[in-house]
Scaffold this motif. Structure first.
Motif, short mmCIF file in Angstrom:
data_model
loop_
_atom_site.label_atom_id
_atom_site.label_comp_id
_atom_site.label_asym_id
_atom_site.label_seq_id
_atom_site.Cartn_x
_atom_site.Cartn_y
_atom_site.Cartn_z
N SER A 176 0.72 -1.25 0.17
CA SER A 176 -0.06 0.14 0.10
C SER A 176 0.64 1.51 -0.21
CB SER A 176 -0.90 0.22 1.19
OG SER A 176 -1.90 0.78 1.28
N SER A 202 -0.20 -3.51 3.85
CA SER A 202 1.07 -3.20 3.96
C SER A 202 1.33 -2.17 3.79
CB SER A 202 2.12 -4.20 3.63
OG SER A 202 3.23 -3.36 3.52
N ARG A 208 6.18 5.39 7.10
CA ARG A 208 7.33 6.88 6.31
C ARG A 208 6.36 8.04 6.94
NH1 ARG A 208 9.75 3.17 4.65
NH2 ARG A 208 10.59 3.02 2.89
N GLY A 245 4.91 -1.83 8.41
CA GLY A 245 7.25 -1.66 8.35
C GLY A 245 7.31 -2.13 7.77
N PHE A 300 9.59 -5.76 5.16
CA PHE A 300 9.94 -7.40 5.47
C PHE A 300 10.86 -8.08 5.47
CE2 PHE A 300 5.91 -6.44 3.41
CZ PHE A 300 4.25 -7.02 4.31
N GLY A 301 12.05 -7.11 5.77
CA GLY A 301 13.63 -7.39 5.44
C GLY A 301 13.81 -8.09 4.22
N GLY A 302 13.69 -6.77 3.60
CA GLY A 302 14.11 -7.84 1.67
C GLY A 302 13.21 -8.72 0.92
N THR A 311 2.28 0.31 -4.81
CA THR A 311 2.86 1.14 -4.43
C THR A 311 2.73 2.15 -5.06
OG1 THR A 311 4.74 0.07 -4.36
CG2 THR A 311 4.39 -0.48 -2.45
N HIS A 312 3.89 3.47 -4.59
CA HIS A 312 4.00 4.55 -5.91
C HIS A 312 4.42 4.10 -6.81
CE1 HIS A 312 5.28 8.15 -6.88
NE2 HIS A 312 4.08 8.25 -6.24
N ALA A 345 8.75 3.92 -5.92
CA ALA A 345 8.68 3.16 -5.32
C ALA A 345 8.83 1.59 -5.41
CB ALA A 345 7.86 3.09 -3.56
N VAL A 346 10.98 1.54 -6.04
CA VAL A 346 10.97 0.79 -7.29
C VAL A 346 11.68 -0.30 -6.11
CG1 VAL A 346 13.12 0.35 -8.56
CG2 VAL A 346 11.91 2.51 -8.91
N GLN A 347 12.43 -0.16 -5.17
CA GLN A 347 12.51 -1.38 -4.27
C GLN A 347 11.44 -2.47 -3.55
OE1 GLN A 347 16.12 -0.85 -3.57
NE2 GLN A 347 15.84 -3.20 -3.48
N ILE A 348 10.90 -1.92 -3.38
CA ILE A 348 9.75 -2.76 -2.62
C ILE A 348 9.55 -2.95 -3.79
CG2 ILE A 348 7.41 -0.85 -2.73
CD1 ILE A 348 8.53 -4.15 -0.28
N ASN A 408 11.40 -6.21 -4.96
CA ASN A 408 11.60 -7.05 -3.76
C ASN A 408 10.26 -7.71 -3.98
OD1 ASN A 408 13.66 -5.62 -2.56
ND2 ASN A 408 12.51 -5.27 -0.65
N LYS A 437 7.93 14.02 -9.42
CA LYS A 437 8.26 12.87 -10.39
C LYS A 437 7.08 12.82 -11.20
CE LYS A 437 9.94 10.81 -6.12
NZ LYS A 437 9.73 9.74 -4.77
P1 NAP Z 1 11.09 1.42 -0.99
O1 NAP Z 1 12.44 2.63 -1.73
O2 NAP Z 1 10.28 0.69 -2.83
O3 NAP Z 1 11.49 0.66 -0.71
C1 NAP Z 1 12.30 0.51 1.10
C2 NAP Z 1 12.03 -0.97 1.64
O4 NAP Z 1 10.44 0.16 2.53
C3 NAP Z 1 11.11 -1.46 1.16
O5 NAP Z 1 12.80 -2.31 0.63
C4 NAP Z 1 10.20 -2.28 2.13
O6 NAP Z 1 11.37 -3.12 3.07
C5 NAP Z 1 10.72 -0.65 2.24
N1 NAP Z 1 8.70 -0.54 2.43
C6 NAP Z 1 8.39 0.18 1.30
N2 NAP Z 1 6.75 0.27 0.73
C7 NAP Z 1 6.71 -0.57 1.76
C8 NAP Z 1 5.17 -1.05 1.89
N3 NAP Z 1 4.02 -0.41 1.26
N4 NAP Z 1 5.50 -2.23 2.74
C9 NAP Z 1 6.26 -2.73 3.36
N5 NAP Z 1 7.21 -2.20 3.19
C10 NAP Z 1 7.77 -0.85 2.95
O7 NAP Z 1 9.74 2.46 -0.72
P2 NAP Z 1 10.03 4.45 -0.73
O8 NAP Z 1 9.99 5.03 -1.98
O9 NAP Z 1 10.40 4.65 0.71
O10 NAP Z 1 8.27 4.63 -0.46
C11 NAP Z 1 8.21 3.97 0.77
C12 NAP Z 1 6.46 3.65 0.82
O11 NAP Z 1 5.76 5.41 0.41
C13 NAP Z 1 5.60 2.98 -0.10
O12 NAP Z 1 4.35 2.21 -0.02
C14 NAP Z 1 5.03 4.30 -1.46
O13 NAP Z 1 3.98 3.45 -2.02
C15 NAP Z 1 4.75 5.40 -0.41
N6 NAP Z 1 5.10 6.69 -1.16
C16 NAP Z 1 6.35 6.20 -1.98
C17 NAP Z 1 6.95 7.88 -2.78
C18 NAP Z 1 7.74 7.67 -3.97
O14 NAP Z 1 7.71 8.63 -4.26
N7 NAP Z 1 8.96 7.20 -3.59
C19 NAP Z 1 5.34 8.61 -3.26
C20 NAP Z 1 4.25 8.48 -2.05
C21 NAP Z 1 3.89 7.44 -1.49
P3 NAP Z 1 11.75 -4.24 3.30
O15 NAP Z 1 12.94 -4.72 2.63
O16 NAP Z 1 12.19 -4.04 5.01
O17 NAP Z 1 10.88 -5.05 3.21
#
Ligand code: NAP
Length: 249
Positions: free
Chosen positions: A11, A34, A38, A52, A54-56, A76-77, A80-83, A86, A200
């Protein structure tokens, strides 16, 4: 509980919320949402919450097996490439069907002045070469580092939770939780005498207001392009994700 009907929604977006609402109302699924954790007080979607990481990929694969998850919908967004990587990997390992729900990217419209760039670093380089002085930086508070060296520019940032320390020399912050509409965005841009915007290409209506406001005011928008897509099943609307799930289960 029927183990064939447990759905994990990754989510953090409006689309994920809408999908959870549809599946929860359907009544046939155990819906687990999930969230990365943040924001301090996120608006929680209907269903259960897993807060939070899951640990990769390995940790997620383990979770999928132990919770007997029958499908993962990654809403996810788009940045949000990493999740997403994974989740794709974990689903392959645990043999769980994976679907990506990403809203379509915004398209440039008549009257827009868009400056497309590949990533945050390229956006910062473009600003360094430009005469932009007062920049609305909408890429997220965790992603301001590439702009830190631009000490002769001023930035406006917006966040859900207050921001205390930022690696920027000149900036101001405003608090706000979307959706953000054109009229209020126009007012914000005028009030802060913004001369350019960095965004973005998130897509969707919730943050489109700044794009429409920039068009109206004739402001340039530095648009960070979408990351490369995964080679997987994907849909653009929550209702289509429900259809996919119904065909699957
Ligand atoms: P990310 O770089 O792709 O992910 C980094 C780590 O954060 C993942 O490896 C995972 O940790 C954890 N994670 C990310 N999203 C998760 C989720 N929905 N549920 C559980 N764990 C999650 O993520 P990010 O770009 O920082 O984005 C974090 C969250 O913010 C996402 O849910 C995304 O939808 C939301 N968001 C992102 C953006 C953006 O511009 N990137 C904008 C708006 C909202 P583990 O490896 O420990 O599992």
């Amino acid at each position: 509980m029927n183990p064939d009907k447990q759905v994990l929604i990754l989510s953090g977006t409006g689309e994920a919320f809408a999908l959870a609402t549809l599946l929860f109302a359907d009544g046939n699924y155990r819906v687990i949402n999930s969230l990365a954790g943040r924001t301090k007080a996120p608006v929680e979607p209907p269903g259960e919450i897993h807060m939070g990481g899951f640990g990769g990929a390995e940790g997620l694969a383990k979770y999928l097996r132990s919770e007997v998850i029958s499908a993962v919908i990654d809403a996810t967004h788009p940045f949000a490439v990493q999740i997403s990587r994974n989740a794709f990997q974990a689903c392959n390992a645990a043999q769980v069907p994976y679907l990506q729900l990403h809203r379509p990217a915004w398209e440039k419209a008549e009257g827009d002045t868009w400056l497309p760039v590949a990533n945050l670093d390229a956006a910062a380089e473009l600003i360094a070469r430009s005469n932009f002085r007062r920049i609305f930086l909408t890429t997220g508070r965790q992603e301001v580092k590439p702009f830190a060296e631009l000490e002769d520019r001023w930035f406006l940032l917006r966040s859900v939770d207050p921001i205390s320390d930022l690696p920027l020399k000149n900036f101001d912050t405003v608090l706000g939780r979307g959706p953000f509409y054109e009229q209020a965005e126009t007012q914000l841009l005028n009030e802060h005498r913004i001369d350019s915007i960095v965004t973005k290409n998130s897509g969707g209506p919730a943050t489109y207001g700044k794009i429409a406001a920039a068009r109206k005011l004739g402001l340039p928008v530095i648009v960070i392009q979408r990351p490369a897509a995964l080679d997987c099943n994907h849909v653009g609307r929550p209702a289509d994700a429900v259809k996919w799930l119904k065909q699957l289960i």
